[in-house]
Design a protein around this motif. Structure first.
Motif, PDB file in Angstrom:
ATOM      1  N   SER A  11      76.229  10.666 -15.343  1.00  0.00           N
ATOM      2  CA  SER A  11      77.219  11.129 -14.359  1.00  0.00           C
ATOM      3  C   SER A  11      77.208  12.652 -14.213  1.00  0.00           C
ATOM      4  O   SER A  11      77.737  13.183 -13.233  1.00  0.00           O
ATOM      5  N   LEU A  12      76.627  13.354 -15.189  1.00  0.00           N
ATOM      6  CA  LEU A  12      76.538  14.816 -15.087  1.00  0.00           C
ATOM      7  C   LEU A  12      75.360  15.238 -14.212  1.00  0.00           C
ATOM      8  O   LEU A  12      75.259  16.388 -13.814  1.00  0.00           O
ATOM      9  N   GLY A  13      74.466  14.297 -13.949  1.00  0.00           N
ATOM     10  CA  GLY A  13      73.231  14.644 -13.250  1.00  0.00           C
ATOM     11  C   GLY A  13      73.377  14.653 -11.745  1.00  0.00           C
ATOM     12  O   GLY A  13      74.351  14.146 -11.177  1.00  0.00           O
ATOM     13  N   THR A  14      72.363  15.239 -11.123  1.00  0.00           N
ATOM     14  CA  THR A  14      72.306  15.241  -9.661  1.00  0.00           C
ATOM     15  C   THR A  14      71.513  14.038  -9.167  1.00  0.00           C
ATOM     16  O   THR A  14      71.603  13.673  -8.005  1.00  0.00           O
ATOM     17  N   GLY A  15      70.687  13.466 -10.048  1.00  0.00           N
ATOM     18  CA  GLY A  15      69.798  12.389  -9.645  1.00  0.00           C
ATOM     19  C   GLY A  15      68.449  12.890  -9.172  1.00  0.00           C
ATOM     20  O   GLY A  15      67.551  12.097  -8.912  1.00  0.00           O
ATOM     21  N   ILE A  16      68.298  14.195  -9.049  1.00  0.00           N
ATOM     22  CA  ILE A  16      67.006  14.809  -8.717  1.00  0.00           C
ATOM     23  C   ILE A  16      66.327  15.116 -10.054  1.00  0.00           C
ATOM     24  O   ILE A  16      66.849  15.900 -10.865  1.00  0.00           O
ATOM     25  N   LEU A  17      65.159  14.522 -10.274  1.00  0.00           N
ATOM     26  CA  LEU A  17      64.545  14.514 -11.605  1.00  0.00           C
ATOM     27  C   LEU A  17      64.324  15.916 -12.178  1.00  0.00           C
ATOM     28  O   LEU A  17      64.743  16.218 -13.299  1.00  0.00           O
ATOM     29  N   TRP A  18      63.640  16.780 -11.441  1.00  0.00           N
ATOM     30  CA  TRP A  18      63.323  18.109 -11.981  1.00  0.00           C
ATOM     31  C   TRP A  18      64.596  18.903 -12.252  1.00  0.00           C
ATOM     32  O   TRP A  18      64.699  19.634 -13.239  1.00  0.00           O
ATOM     33  N   GLN A  19      65.593  18.723 -11.364  1.00  0.00           N
ATOM     34  CA  GLN A  19      66.832  19.484 -11.518  1.00  0.00           C
ATOM     35  C   GLN A  19      67.580  19.020 -12.783  1.00  0.00           C
ATOM     36  O   GLN A  19      68.041  19.842 -13.586  1.00  0.00           O
ATOM     37  N   ASP A  20      67.665  17.716 -12.969  1.00  0.00           N
ATOM     38  CA  ASP A  20      68.353  17.197 -14.159  1.00  0.00           C
ATOM     39  C   ASP A  20      67.629  17.601 -15.444  1.00  0.00           C
ATOM     40  O   ASP A  20      68.269  17.950 -16.438  1.00  0.00           O
ATOM     41  N   MET A  21      66.294  17.547 -15.434  1.00  0.00           N
ATOM     42  CA  MET A  21      65.549  17.943 -16.641  1.00  0.00           C
ATOM     43  C   MET A  21      65.827  19.403 -16.994  1.00  0.00           C
ATOM     44  O   MET A  21      66.044  19.763 -18.150  1.00  0.00           O
ATOM     45  N   GLN A  22      65.831  20.252 -15.990  1.00  0.00           N
ATOM     46  CA  GLN A  22      66.054  21.681 -16.247  1.00  0.00           C
ATOM     47  C   GLN A  22      67.506  21.941 -16.654  1.00  0.00           C
ATOM     48  O   GLN A  22      67.762  22.780 -17.527  1.00  0.00           O
ATOM     49  N   HIS A  23      68.445  21.241 -16.037  1.00  0.00           N
ATOM     50  CA  HIS A  23      69.847  21.410 -16.445  1.00  0.00           C
ATOM     51  C   HIS A  23      70.054  20.940 -17.882  1.00  0.00           C
ATOM     52  O   HIS A  23      70.803  21.553 -18.649  1.00  0.00           O
ATOM     53  N   ARG A  24      69.378  19.860 -18.255  1.00  0.00           N
ATOM     54  CA  ARG A  24      69.528  19.360 -19.630  1.00  0.00           C
ATOM     55  C   ARG A  24      68.967  20.353 -20.644  1.00  0.00           C
ATOM     56  O   ARG A  24      69.476  20.459 -21.764  1.00  0.00           O
ATOM     57  N   THR A  25      67.935  21.073 -20.256  1.00  0.00           N
ATOM     58  CA  THR A  25      67.394  22.107 -21.150  1.00  0.00           C
ATOM     59  C   THR A  25      68.435  23.197 -21.393  1.00  0.00           C
ATOM     60  O   THR A  25      68.620  23.658 -22.529  1.00  0.00           O
ATOM     61  N   LEU A  26      69.128  23.583 -20.332  1.00  0.00           N
ATOM     62  CA  LEU A  26      70.182  24.589 -20.498  1.00  0.00           C
ATOM     63  C   LEU A  26      71.324  24.030 -21.346  1.00  0.00           C
ATOM     64  O   LEU A  26      71.845  24.725 -22.233  1.00  0.00           O
ATOM     65  N   ILE A  27      71.713  22.791 -21.095  1.00  0.00           N
ATOM     66  CA  ILE A  27      72.796  22.173 -21.869  1.00  0.00           C
ATOM     67  C   ILE A  27      72.428  22.115 -23.351  1.00  0.00           C
ATOM     68  O   ILE A  27      73.263  22.387 -24.221  1.00  0.00           O
ATOM     69  N   ASP A  28      71.169  21.802 -23.656  1.00  0.00           N
ATOM     70  CA  ASP A  28      70.716  21.803 -25.062  1.00  0.00           C
ATOM     71  C   ASP A  28      70.918  23.183 -25.688  1.00  0.00           C
ATOM     72  O   ASP A  28      71.313  23.312 -26.849  1.00  0.00           O
ATOM     73  N   GLN A  29      70.623  24.214 -24.923  1.00  0.00           N
ATOM     74  CA  GLN A  29      70.776  25.586 -25.426  1.00  0.00           C
ATOM     75  C   GLN A  29      72.261  25.922 -25.656  1.00  0.00           C
ATOM     76  O   GLN A  29      72.617  26.581 -26.629  1.00  0.00           O
ATOM     77  N   ILE A  30      73.117  25.482 -24.734  1.00  0.00           N
ATOM     78  CA  ILE A  30      74.568  25.729 -24.888  1.00  0.00           C
ATOM     79  C   ILE A  30      75.080  24.996 -26.129  1.00  0.00           C
ATOM     80  O   ILE A  30      75.835  25.559 -26.935  1.00  0.00           O
ATOM     81  N   ASN A  31      74.652  23.747 -26.310  1.00  0.00           N
ATOM     82  CA  ASN A  31      75.079  22.976 -27.487  1.00  0.00           C
ATOM     83  C   ASN A  31      74.589  23.618 -28.782  1.00  0.00           C
ATOM     84  O   ASN A  31      75.318  23.660 -29.778  1.00  0.00           O
ATOM     85  N   ALA A  32      73.353  24.130 -28.763  1.00  0.00           N
ATOM     86  CA  ALA A  32      72.800  24.764 -29.972  1.00  0.00           C
ATOM     87  C   ALA A  32      73.590  26.027 -30.305  1.00  0.00           C
ATOM     88  O   ALA A  32      73.892  26.297 -31.481  1.00  0.00           O
ATOM     89  N   LEU A  33      73.949  26.793 -29.278  1.00  0.00           N
ATOM     90  CA  LEU A  33      74.753  28.001 -29.519  1.00  0.00           C
ATOM     91  C   LEU A  33      76.118  27.613 -30.073  1.00  0.00           C
ATOM     92  O   LEU A  33      76.608  28.232 -31.025  1.00  0.00           O
ATOM     93  N   HIS A  34      76.718  26.587 -29.511  1.00  0.00           N
ATOM     94  CA  HIS A  34      78.032  26.140 -29.970  1.00  0.00           C
ATOM     95  C   HIS A  34      77.976  25.715 -31.437  1.00  0.00           C
ATOM     96  O   HIS A  34      78.860  26.074 -32.234  1.00  0.00           O
ATOM     97  N   ASN A  35      76.943  24.991 -31.816  1.00  0.00           N
ATOM     98  CA  ASN A  35      76.812  24.577 -33.216  1.00  0.00           C
ATOM     99  C   ASN A  35      76.593  25.772 -34.134  1.00  0.00           C
ATOM    100  O   ASN A  35      77.117  25.812 -35.249  1.00  0.00           O
ATOM    101  N   ALA A  36      75.812  26.748 -33.662  1.00  0.00           N
ATOM    102  CA  ALA A  36      75.585  27.950 -34.478  1.00  0.00           C
ATOM    103  C   ALA A  36      76.896  28.712 -34.668  1.00  0.00           C
ATOM    104  O   ALA A  36      77.171  29.225 -35.769  1.00  0.00           O
TER     105      ALA A  36
END
Ligand SMILES: [Fe+2]
Ligand SMILES: [Fe+2]
Length: 137
Positions: A11-36
């Motif tokens: 439900s967070l995605g746009t449904g456009i494959l490249w866009q969702d993949m790139q957004h998920r990469t950013l989300i991974d980075q935000i989550n990693a910063l939050h955990n740090a």
């Protein structure tokens, strides 16, 4: 176990494959910063994250803008203005570093979470809908 600040769901995605993949990469980075930050090791994540964001701003934003331009997206000017503002804030962060240490990490995490809510879940989702209506995947 790490708790994720942002748990990806379709439900967070746009449904456009490249866009969702790139957004998920950013989300991974935000989550990693939050955990740090939770481990009081946020300050050490700032420089690598800024290096990631430098690349993200160039590549991800330019791809979205290329699609907007190709299909004459009527919202393009507004969308590009938000990208430009993000890039300007990133450049200022690198130049001035108004806060240091863990405080700087918390501030960056907050700003990126706001970007996720106010840009990715809003104007990027609208772009995804626009592209899907044209037939992009
Ligand atoms: Fe995006
Ligand atoms: Fe965008």
């Amino acid at each position: 176990m790490d708790a994720k600040l942002i748990q990806w769901t379709p439900s967070l995605g746009t449904g456009i494959l490249w866009q969702d993949m790139q957004h998920r990469t950013l989300i991974d980075q935000i989550n990693a910063l939050h955990n740090a930050i939770r481990a009081k090791k946020g300050a050490g994540q700032i420089d690598p994250l800024i290096a990631f964001l430098d690349s993200y701003v160039v590549h991800h934003f330019s791809i979205e803008e290329k699609y907007m331009d190709r299909y004459r997206d009527p919202e393009m000017a507004h969308h590009v203005a938000q990208h430009t503002s993000f890039a300007k804030n990133l450049a200022e962060l690198k130049t001035y570093r108004p806060a240091q240490g863990e405080l700087a990490a918390e501030s960056l995490c907050y700003d990126l979470y706001e970007w996720f809510k106010n840009h990715i879940l809003s104007i990027d989702k609208r772009l995804g809908e626009f592209l899907k209506a044209i037939g992009e995947k």
